[in-house]
Motif scaffolding. Sequence first.
Motif, PDB file in Angstrom:
ATOM      1  N   SER A  36       2.430  -5.030  -0.389  1.00 38.77           N
ATOM      2  CA  SER A  36       2.837  -3.848   0.319  1.00 38.77           C
ATOM      3  C   SER A  36       4.350  -3.833   0.866  1.00 38.77           C
ATOM      4  N   PRO A  37       4.983  -2.684   0.626  1.00 39.48           N
ATOM      5  CA  PRO A  37       6.201  -2.679   0.952  1.00 39.48           C
ATOM      6  C   PRO A  37       6.335  -2.625   2.562  1.00 39.48           C
ATOM      7  N   PHE A  38       5.494  -2.023   3.233  1.00 43.53           N
ATOM      8  CA  PHE A  38       5.364  -1.643   4.816  1.00 43.53           C
ATOM      9  C   PHE A  38       4.390  -2.208   5.377  1.00 43.53           C
ATOM     10  N   PHE A  39       4.547  -2.506   6.616  1.00 42.95           N
ATOM     11  CA  PHE A  39       3.394  -3.095   7.462  1.00 42.95           C
ATOM     12  C   PHE A  39       3.704  -2.522   8.975  1.00 42.95           C
ATOM     13  N   ASP A  40       2.706  -2.683   9.923  1.00 43.75           N
ATOM     14  CA  ASP A  40       3.018  -2.086  11.144  1.00 43.75           C
ATOM     15  C   ASP A  40       3.784  -2.906  12.098  1.00 43.75           C
ATOM     16  N   LEU A 115      10.824  -2.554  -3.230  1.00 46.13           N
ATOM     17  CA  LEU A 115       9.670  -2.816  -3.626  1.00 46.13           C
ATOM     18  C   LEU A 115       8.771  -1.455  -3.002  1.00 46.13           C
ATOM     19  N   HIS A 116       8.130  -0.663  -4.031  1.00 48.88           N
ATOM     20  CA  HIS A 116       7.336   0.346  -3.340  1.00 48.88           C
ATOM     21  C   HIS A 116       5.924  -0.013  -4.030  1.00 48.88           C
ATOM     22  N   ALA A 117       5.406  -0.763  -4.516  1.00 48.47           N
ATOM     23  CA  ALA A 117       4.075  -0.671  -4.930  1.00 48.47           C
ATOM     24  C   ALA A 117       3.098  -1.202  -3.927  1.00 48.47           C
ATOM     25  N   LYS A 118       1.785  -0.763  -3.987  1.00 48.87           N
ATOM     26  CA  LYS A 118       0.548  -1.034  -3.098  1.00 48.87           C
ATOM     27  C   LYS A 118      -0.603  -1.359  -3.910  1.00 48.87           C
ATOM     28  N   ALA A 119      -1.164  -2.505  -3.700  1.00 49.96           N
ATOM     29  CA  ALA A 119      -2.084  -2.976  -4.401  1.00 49.96           C
ATOM     30  C   ALA A 119      -2.940  -4.097  -3.620  1.00 49.96           C
ATOM     31  N   ALA A 135      -1.697   3.476  -0.236  1.00 51.64           N
ATOM     32  CA  ALA A 135      -1.654   3.186   1.347  1.00 51.64           C
ATOM     33  C   ALA A 135      -0.962   1.681   1.253  1.00 51.64           C
ATOM     34  N   ASN A 136      -0.281   1.636   2.303  1.00 51.16           N
ATOM     35  CA  ASN A 136       0.615   0.383   2.500  1.00 51.16           C
ATOM     36  C   ASN A 136      -0.423  -0.237   3.514  1.00 51.16           C
ATOM     37  N   LEU A 137      -0.024  -1.705   3.837  1.00 51.87           N
ATOM     38  CA  LEU A 137      -1.080  -2.468   4.547  1.00 51.87           C
ATOM     39  C   LEU A 137      -0.796  -2.253   6.222  1.00 51.87           C
ATOM     40  N   THR A 138      -0.714  -1.061   6.404  1.00 55.61           N
ATOM     41  CA  THR A 138      -0.777  -0.514   7.996  1.00 55.61           C
ATOM     42  C   THR A 138      -2.268   0.093   8.305  1.00 55.61           C
ATOM     43  N   PRO A 191      10.504  -3.185   8.036  1.00 56.61           N
ATOM     44  CA  PRO A 191      11.652  -2.206   8.129  1.00 56.61           C
ATOM     45  C   PRO A 191      11.485  -0.843   8.801  1.00 56.61           C
ATOM     46  N   VAL A 192      10.241  -0.165   8.560  1.00 54.63           N
ATOM     47  CA  VAL A 192       9.614   0.674   9.438  1.00 54.63           C
ATOM     48  C   VAL A 192       8.254   0.782   9.430  1.00 54.63           C
ATOM     49  N   GLU A 193       7.567   1.437  10.279  1.00 57.72           N
ATOM     50  CA  GLU A 193       6.154   1.186  10.304  1.00 57.72           C
ATOM     51  C   GLU A 193       5.598   1.987   9.460  1.00 57.72           C
ATOM     52  N   GLU A 194       5.803   3.125   8.737  1.00 53.83           N
ATOM     53  CA  GLU A 194       5.400   3.903   7.751  1.00 53.83           C
ATOM     54  C   GLU A 194       6.689   4.510   7.147  1.00 53.83           C
ATOM     55  N   GLU A 195       6.717   4.543   5.816  1.00 51.59           N
ATOM     56  CA  GLU A 195       7.776   5.163   5.035  1.00 51.59           C
ATOM     57  C   GLU A 195       7.958   6.526   5.459  1.00 51.59           C
ATOM     58  N   GLY A 196       6.780   7.329   5.723  1.00 51.32           N
ATOM     59  CA  GLY A 196       6.864   8.688   6.221  1.00 51.32           C
ATOM     60  C   GLY A 196       7.561   8.789   7.481  1.00 51.32           C
TER      61      GLY A 196
END
Length: 283
Positions: A36-40, A115-119, A135-138, A191-196
């Motif tokens: 995941s590239p993003f987390f909470d 990194l942009h993959a989510k799996a 889905a990110n791991l958030t 880096p940010v909570e969600e890429e959005g």
Amino acid sequence: TIRFHGLGPKRPDLFARLSGHWEEASGAVRSIYAISPFFDVNVDRAEKTRDALWGLASKKGDIELQLSARMEKDKESGTRILAPKCWGETPRSSASLGIHGVGYLDSEANERRPLHAKAIFLENDDCQLSCIGSANLTAAGTGLARTPNWEASASVMMHRSRERKLCELLDQVYIAPAGEEDDKPTFDGSPVEEEGQAAALAPPLPGAFEAAIYRRREGLPQIELRLGTGLPAGWSIGGPDGAAFASGSGWAEADSPKPWILPWQATSAPSGFFVSWEGSVAP
């Protein structure tokens, strides 16, 4: 078997969906690989998501999680994993954890891509469940939050004893966790909570920028720009490297063609475009 998972408000979360799909397997989950590239940013949400991921594994015996996340390096602080510190903790002594940092990837067009993959991959000696989606791991991404995101994922369940050739094909895609493993990583938050959220900070794109289409004609790559009326002053369009390849002045000099066909000089297809104009700040 293949299952589609449409996540959103008032729907089961991703972990409940994967747990249900794993019921087709023989035996418990022993290994988890997640990327995941993003987390909470919020610690409580980060811990909730981490616990839900670990919760997919067996409640007894040895289990492992291999986690790949974004990484940054500099001379002063060394290697930093861009994930909350709580992701470096395990639920019990019989659980092992591997952290893998993924840095920027340089493409042939001199683009620095993060990194942009989510799996999520679940495994034991015989069964293999592979889930890939948006889905990110958030908590919001996986559907655990009170106000979750709309996300889409698909999971594939296979048995090595019955579907050996299919599993071998998957192994060609997933052989080992991505990134550089670090026994004692330094965690530096997401880096940010969600890429959005980053996208939400950008001004809305004016409707006059109707479309930018990449295609090949007679073997030559090109960009077709479809521009409408009411274009803002001082506009320009750049590729992933930030260099402008189209502008309002250039369009005017070409007698404002519709559509405007431009040669694409990079060796790879663009992953997106940066649009700016007078008064805009973010791409």
